[in-house]
Design a protein around this motif. Structure first.
Motif, mmCIF file in Angstrom:
data_model
loop_
_atom_site.group_PDB
_atom_site.id
_atom_site.type_symbol
_atom_site.label_atom_id
_atom_site.label_comp_id
_atom_site.label_asym_id
_atom_site.label_seq_id
_atom_site.Cartn_x
_atom_site.Cartn_y
_atom_site.Cartn_z
ATOM 1 N N VAL A 16 0.847 -1.220 0.000
ATOM 2 C CA VAL A 16 0.000 0.000 0.000
ATOM 3 C C VAL A 16 0.863 1.243 0.000
ATOM 4 N N VAL A 17 1.952 1.176 0.848
ATOM 5 C CA VAL A 17 2.859 2.340 0.963
ATOM 6 C C VAL A 17 3.503 2.600 -0.383
ATOM 7 N N ARG A 18 3.943 1.446 -1.061
ATOM 8 C CA ARG A 18 4.585 1.634 -2.357
ATOM 9 C C ARG A 18 3.592 2.248 -3.341
ATOM 10 N N SER A 19 2.315 1.793 -3.234
ATOM 11 C CA SER A 19 1.306 2.338 -4.143
ATOM 12 C C SER A 19 1.094 3.830 -3.876
ATOM 13 N N VAL A 20 1.012 4.172 -2.561
ATOM 14 C CA VAL A 20 0.819 5.598 -2.186
ATOM 15 C C VAL A 20 2.026 6.409 -2.597
ATOM 16 N N SER A 21 3.224 5.815 -2.352
ATOM 17 C CA SER A 21 4.449 6.526 -2.714
ATOM 18 C C SER A 21 4.492 6.805 -4.202
ATOM 19 N N LYS A 22 4.069 5.781 -4.946
ATOM 20 C CA LYS A 22 4.074 5.974 -6.381
ATOM 21 C C LYS A 22 3.123 7.087 -6.798
ATOM 22 N N GLN A 23 1.960 7.067 -6.108
ATOM 23 C CA GLN A 23 0.982 8.125 -6.408
ATOM 24 C C GLN A 23 1.559 9.496 -6.012
ATOM 25 N N MET A 24 2.207 9.531 -4.832
ATOM 26 C CA MET A 24 2.793 10.788 -4.366
ATOM 27 C C MET A 24 3.882 11.248 -5.320
ATOM 28 N N GLU A 25 4.643 10.254 -5.814
ATOM 29 C CA GLU A 25 5.716 10.599 -6.754
ATOM 30 C C GLU A 25 5.114 11.194 -8.022
ATOM 31 N N GLU A 26 3.979 10.579 -8.459
ATOM 32 C CA GLU A 26 3.328 11.104 -9.644
ATOM 33 C C GLU A 26 2.823 12.544 -9.378
ATOM 34 N N ILE A 27 2.250 12.696 -8.180
ATOM 35 C CA ILE A 27 1.759 14.055 -7.816
ATOM 36 C C ILE A 27 2.920 15.033 -7.757
ATOM 37 N N ALA A 28 4.045 14.549 -7.173
ATOM 38 C CA ALA A 28 5.218 15.416 -7.061
ATOM 39 C C ALA A 28 5.701 15.812 -8.447
ATOM 40 N N TYR A 29 5.716 14.797 -9.371
ATOM 41 C CA TYR A 29 6.117 15.135 -10.738
ATOM 42 C C TYR A 29 5.183 16.191 -11.347
ATOM 43 N N GLN A 30 3.865 15.978 -11.071
ATOM 44 C CA GLN A 30 2.899 16.950 -11.594
ATOM 45 C C GLN A 30 3.142 18.339 -10.998
ATOM 46 N N GLN A 31 3.380 18.380 -9.657
ATOM 47 C CA GLN A 31 3.643 19.672 -8.986
ATOM 48 C C GLN A 31 4.927 20.288 -9.517
ATOM 49 N N LYS A 32 5.897 19.449 -9.779
ATOM 50 C CA LYS A 32 7.161 19.959 -10.307
ATOM 51 C C LYS A 32 6.919 20.602 -11.664
ATOM 52 N N GLU A 33 6.094 19.905 -12.483
ATOM 53 C CA GLU A 33 5.798 20.479 -13.783
ATOM 54 C C GLU A 33 5.087 21.831 -13.626
ATOM 55 N N ILE A 34 4.105 21.837 -12.661
ATOM 56 C CA ILE A 34 3.384 23.104 -12.413
ATOM 57 C C ILE A 34 4.345 24.164 -11.907
ATOM 58 N N SER A 35 5.217 23.767 -10.976
ATOM 59 C CA SER A 35 6.188 24.714 -10.419
ATOM 60 C C SER A 35 7.108 25.250 -11.512
ATOM 61 N N ASP A 36 7.509 24.322 -12.393
ATOM 62 C CA ASP A 36 8.362 24.781 -13.500
ATOM 63 C C ASP A 36 7.621 25.782 -14.371
ATOM 64 N N GLU A 37 6.339 25.455 -14.628
ATOM 65 C CA GLU A 37 5.544 26.397 -15.429
ATOM 66 C C GLU A 37 5.411 27.747 -14.709
ATOM 67 N N GLN A 38 5.149 27.668 -13.376
ATOM 68 C CA GLN A 38 5.003 28.921 -12.604
ATOM 69 C C GLN A 38 6.322 29.700 -12.568
ATOM 70 N N ARG A 39 7.429 28.964 -12.430
ATOM 71 C CA ARG A 39 8.732 29.621 -12.405
ATOM 72 C C ARG A 39 8.988 30.328 -13.729
ATOM 73 N N GLU A 40 8.650 29.611 -14.812
ATOM 74 C CA GLU A 40 8.840 30.234 -16.121
ATOM 75 C C GLU A 40 7.933 31.470 -16.265
ATOM 76 N N GLU A 41 6.655 31.293 -15.719
ATOM 77 C CA GLU A 41 5.725 32.427 -15.770
ATOM 78 C C GLU A 41 6.259 33.594 -14.934
ATOM 79 N N ALA A 42 6.815 33.272 -13.741
ATOM 80 C CA ALA A 42 7.361 34.309 -12.862
ATOM 81 C C ALA A 42 8.530 35.017 -13.539
#
Length: 528
Positions: free
Chosen positions: A52-78
């Motif tokens: 379950v933890v690995r599944s959650v971690s994987k999901q969190m990693e996916e979310i983190a990747y998504q947030q990173k992409e958003i952060s990168d977009e925001q950084r570029e926007e900034a």
């Protein structure tokens, strides 16, 4: 037997020990199996949790990747916004610099405009000053011209009045006042004032006494009657009713020679006679008191609230009001020439150039007068702190107690018979037949004739309103003279029936003066 039993016992013990040991081992094995089973289950459970933890971690990693992409977009926007802001800041700074340059130019332009405005304002003020000066010069010239015109019109009005042209005289008198008042002239100037008096018919004379009218007194405020006494022994009571004077003889006896009269607060009349008598009239009761040891009584005035002071040629006497008798007399070593009042006390004058303040019949405060001459009348004012002395030669001396300045006033030709001083306003009468008005507060004190008669004016007094003067003369006439200019003008306005014709205006006023009307078509007053 015993050995066998021991061996059996030992064997039993060994068997028992072996059984116990075996059971113990089994139990331990069983317990170990149970523990292992439990651990296995726990590990299986932990494995599931890890899954379950690995599944959650994987999901969190996916979310983190998504947030990173958003952060990168925001950084570029900034970064883009920062670049835009920097460009705007640079543009704003350039505009600010331009604004500063424009502001500096505006300040310079404003200063130049301010300088130009100040120059224009200075020129405007100079032009305004020149205009005011020109208007002032014109106004002064107009004022002098119209004041002179007003006085001329007053003189012409008097002439027309004597010729019987009363309607024209009224118009001329009103025009005289009109221009004098409009241009701040002196409405008490003789020609202006006397024309008003004649046109308003504000001086009325009634022959009443056979001898010289020597004393005149008003009743207390609220009672418009007056009493006069004559040298022919007459005491008369008068009351003004409309344009007539109702008179009643209270006493007529030629043996008396009345010289003065006083009316008390209770309306009792006290008349003093040169024959040595004091006549007291209260209502219908008349008493004659012999004034013994006092030669030739000539004046009466209050000494205090309870007594009167009588003055004769060479002495004084005190009359007690309550006891109705003379209670004291005193002979003097000098001759009295006049009696008046100063600071609510009697003051007498002698033929040696002195005045005596009477504190009591036996207490006189004496001092020398600061001028030469025989005093025949005296008056003083607490308000203005001034004293006036009228002399037998017609001179008047004014003494200012504040400045200690003595001024000689000249305007009468013979004996001063009466003086009245109200603050700074002085009125005087004389045997030269005139009543004069003086403003003692002006820099140059000059007389203005209020009344002119063809005989000696022996006495005068004001009524309680101070608007009228009652005057007595040597022929026994009683004269009422209206002295209030506003009241004269009101009377005259009501008399006016028409305006000047154009020819009259051009002849008396002048073509250059704009035509004006004083009454409307219905004969009603036109306000100046």
């Amino acid at each position: 037997m015993r050995k066998r039993d021991v061996a059996a016992g030992v064997a039993g013990l060994l068997l028992t020990a072996a059984a116990v040991t075996g059971l113990t081992g089994w139990y331990q094995e069983h317990q170990r199996a149970t523990d292992l089973q439990s651990k296995l289950q726990e590990m299986q459970l932990q494995e599931k949790r890890m899954a379950v933890v690995r599944s959650v971690s994987k999901q969190m990693e996916e979310i983190a990747y998504q947030q990173k992409e958003i952060s990168d977009e925001q950084r570029e926007e900034a970064i883009l916004q920062k670049r835009t802001a920097e460009e705007m800041r640079q543009r704003s700074e350039a505009e600010r610099q331009n604004a500063l340059i424009a502001q500096q130019k505006a300040v310079v332009s404003e200063q130049q405009a301010q300088d130009a405005r100040l120059v224009a304002e200075s020129e405007r003020l100079m032009a305004e000053h020149q205009r005011v000066q020109a208007e002032l010069s014109k106004r002064v010239a107009d004022t002098l011209s119209f004041v002179a015109l007003s006085r001329s019109l007053g003189s012409v009005s008097l002439v027309q009045s004597r010729l019987g042209n009363s309607e024209l005289a009224d118009l001329l008198a009103y025009a005289s006042y009109f221009y004098s008042h409009r241009f701040n002239g002196d409405v008490y100037y003789p020609a202006v004032f006397q024309s008003l008096m004649a046109a308003s018919q504000s001086k009325l004379t009634w022959p009443r006494h056979r001898g010289l009218l020597m004393g005149l007194a008003n009743f207390p405020a609220g009672d418009n009657r007056l009493v006069t006494v004559s040298s022919y022994g007459e005491i008369m009571l008068h009351e003004k009713r409309g344009d007539g004077l109702s008179s009643k003889v209270l006493l007529s006896n030629k043996d008396f020679d009345f010289r003065d009269v006083y009316i008390g607060s209770d309306k009792t009349i006290y008349a003093v006679s040169r024959s040595g008598h004091l006549v007291v009239i209260n209502g219908n009761a008349t008493r004659v008191v012999d004034v013994v040891n006092l030669d030739f009584p000539m004046a009466v005035t209050p000494l205090d609230d309870k007594s009167l002071l009588l003055a004769g040629d060479h002495g004084l006497a005190v009359y007690d009001i309550a006891r109705k008798m003379i209670v004291a007399t005193r002979e003097l070593d000098f001759r009295l020439t006049a009696m008046g009042r100063y600071e609510s006390r009697p003051v007498i004058f002698d033929d040696r150039g002195r005045q005596h303040l009477v504190k009591d019949i036996n207490e006189l405060e004496t001092k020398a007068l600061p001028f030469q001459g025989r005093v025949t009348s005296f008056a003083s004012s607490k308000t203005s702190r001034k004293q006036v002395f009228g002399l037998s030669d017609g001179s008047i001396y004014l003494y200012d107690e504040n400045s200690r300045k003595l001024t000689k006033l000249e305007g009468h030709l013979s004996r001063i018979s009466k003086l009245k001083l109200n603050n700074h306003r002085l009125v005087s009468s004389s045997y030269d037949g005139t009543v004069q008005f003086w403003n003692t507060a002006s820099a140059k004190i000059e007389p203005m004739a209020l009344v002119t008669a063809d005989s000696w004016i022996t006495i005068f007094n004001f009524d309680n309103t101070k608007n009228y003067a009652w005057i007595g003369d040597q022929n026994g006439n009683v004269t009422e003279a209206l002295l209030s200019v506003p009241m004269m003008v009101d009377v005259l306005r009501k008399k006016l029936k028409r305006n000047f014709t154009r020819d009259e205006w051009d002849y008396y006023i002048g073509r250059e003066v704009p035509y004006e009307t004083f009454v409307d078509d219905n004969g009603k007053e036109v306000k100046p």
